[in-house]
Design a protein around this motif. Sequence first.
Motif, PDB file in Angstrom:
ATOM      1  N   LEU A  35      43.131  40.790  52.461  1.00 18.06           N
ATOM      2  CA  LEU A  35      42.081  40.481  51.486  1.00 18.06           C
ATOM      3  C   LEU A  35      40.741  41.073  51.897  1.00 18.06           C
ATOM      4  O   LEU A  35      39.948  41.459  51.034  1.00 18.06           O
ATOM      5  CB  LEU A  35      41.972  38.965  51.311  1.00 18.06           C
ATOM      6  N   ARG A  72      40.969  34.410  46.309  1.00 18.16           N
ATOM      7  CA  ARG A  72      40.990  35.853  46.584  1.00 18.16           C
ATOM      8  C   ARG A  72      42.379  36.430  46.369  1.00 18.16           C
ATOM      9  O   ARG A  72      42.515  37.575  45.919  1.00 18.16           O
ATOM     10  CB  ARG A  72      40.498  36.137  48.002  1.00 18.16           C
ATOM     11  N   GLU A  75      42.832  37.192  42.798  1.00 17.78           N
ATOM     12  CA  GLU A  75      42.101  38.389  42.398  1.00 17.78           C
ATOM     13  C   GLU A  75      42.763  39.686  42.871  1.00 17.78           C
ATOM     14  O   GLU A  75      42.834  40.659  42.114  1.00 17.78           O
ATOM     15  CB  GLU A  75      40.679  38.314  42.957  1.00 17.78           C
TER      16      GLU A  75
END
Length: 131
Positions: A35, A72, A75
């Motif tokens: 990430l 995250r 996303e």
Amino acid sequence: MPVEWSDWPLLEIHAGELPHDEARALVVRTLDEALDRAEPFAAMVRMPPTPEERDTRGAVDQVRSVRELRPRLAELCRGLVFLLSAEEQQRHAKMLRSGTKVWGCPTAAADGPELGRAWLRSRLSPASDAS
């Protein structure tokens, strides 16, 4: 090598030979590192078989860590596939059904790396961005 980054954005985490708590920690730590790259990716995870009797304290910490990563992952993670034997998939059917909700990104289980990589590559394709 427990983590294979060479096929980025397809990441492979080989935690199958580690004790379960160490494997969970490796997965969380590696997803956090992925990430940090701030670009879409997908990951294949090989976990060790779940012991019949286990200490749940490590699982509680993992749930907390996954909860922190979830926004995250939603996303940037295009998919997580867990490599599990058919027997392990049956043992964990309920958890596997709720995987997308738990992790925040599409999840699947596969009993072999070729199937897992194929599913992940389909998730990384530009056509899957529309879904």
